[in-house]
Design an enzyme around this catalytic site. Structure first.
Site, short mmCIF file in Angstrom:
data_model
loop_
_atom_site.label_atom_id
_atom_site.label_comp_id
_atom_site.label_asym_id
_atom_site.label_seq_id
_atom_site.Cartn_x
_atom_site.Cartn_y
_atom_site.Cartn_z
N ASP A 76 0.87 -1.16 0.00
CA ASP A 76 0.00 0.00 0.00
C ASP A 76 0.92 1.23 0.00
OD1 ASP A 76 -2.41 1.56 0.36
OD2 ASP A 76 -1.76 1.83 2.43
N ASP A 123 -1.49 -0.95 6.14
CA ASP A 123 -1.63 -0.28 7.43
C ASP A 123 -3.08 -0.18 7.89
OD1 ASP A 123 -2.18 3.18 7.01
OD2 ASP A 123 -2.15 1.75 5.35
#
Length: 213
Positions: free
Chosen positions: A16, A172
């Protein structure tokens, strides 16, 4: 501090961007606050992080509903992005994640899979000097379904030519981890900024590794 990885044979890493490679979430929150202030709207920090992984348009629609507003989504989104671009010079990478990017570069195919626009992702990675290290970028424009749908991760695996079960995801947010699991990929959880701070001079243990497929 270290970012522990799960055991297994991994032939590709999928990262990400915001909050994972780029320590950009504090900057994004400032950008959101500046944009929303034009409509007397507020997005508290705690709620901002709780909504991590949701699309910009979804967040604006929810804020409109909750606060009885009629903010134009495209205009707010543009203003938010403009403010973020202004803040980019202060952007830094998450050191422990950058270490894995550097170590994988040239050894494994690596990709970014982000719910942000290509404009935003490219600007962040260029600022960090990391753009050229990634073989593939999968951004919001490339997918019809956002995380927790696995579409983005599966697309990245296909573009890299690596079966999903041999991909390791760095994420995350809860939605990102759910998307990785739905794609049949192992994952590494990157803690939020306040979780990466040291306490009492001793580093906190960083991250959670999951081999869930």
């Amino acid at each position: 501090m270290t970012l522990p990885l799960p055991s297994g044979e991994f032939r590709a890493y999928l990262f990400d961007c915001d909050g994972t490679v780029a320590d950009s979430m504090p900057l994004h929150h400032v950008a959101w606050q500046r944009a929303l202030a034009e409509w007397n709207c507020d997005l508290p920090e705690k709620l901002f992080y709780a909504w991590g992984g949701r699309t910009v348009l979804d967040i604006i629609a929810t804020l409109n509903e909750r606060q009885g507003l009629a903010m134009p989504p495209e205009v707010v989104d543009r203003r938010r992005e403009d403010h973020y671009q202004e803040l980019l010079p202060s952007l830094v990478a998450v050191p422990e994640v950058r270490q894995h990017v550097d170590q994988a570069h040239g050894r494994l195919p690596i990709a970014v899979v982000s719910g942000s626009t290509r404009e935003s992702v490219t600007a962040s990675l260029e600022t960090l000097g990391l753009l050229e290290k990634f073989d593939v970028l999968v951004c919001a424009e490339d997918c019809t379904r956002a995380k927790p749908d696995p579409e983005g991760f599966l697309l990245a695996a296909r573009l890299l030519g690596v079966p999903p079960e041999f991909c390791l995801v760095f994420e995350d947010t809860d939605l990102g981890i759910q998307a990785a699991t739905a794609a049949g990929m192992a994952s590494v959880r990157v803690p939020q900024p306040w979780q990466r701070r040291t306490s009492g001079g001793r580093p906190d243990r960083l991250g959670e590794a999951s081999a869930t497929r």
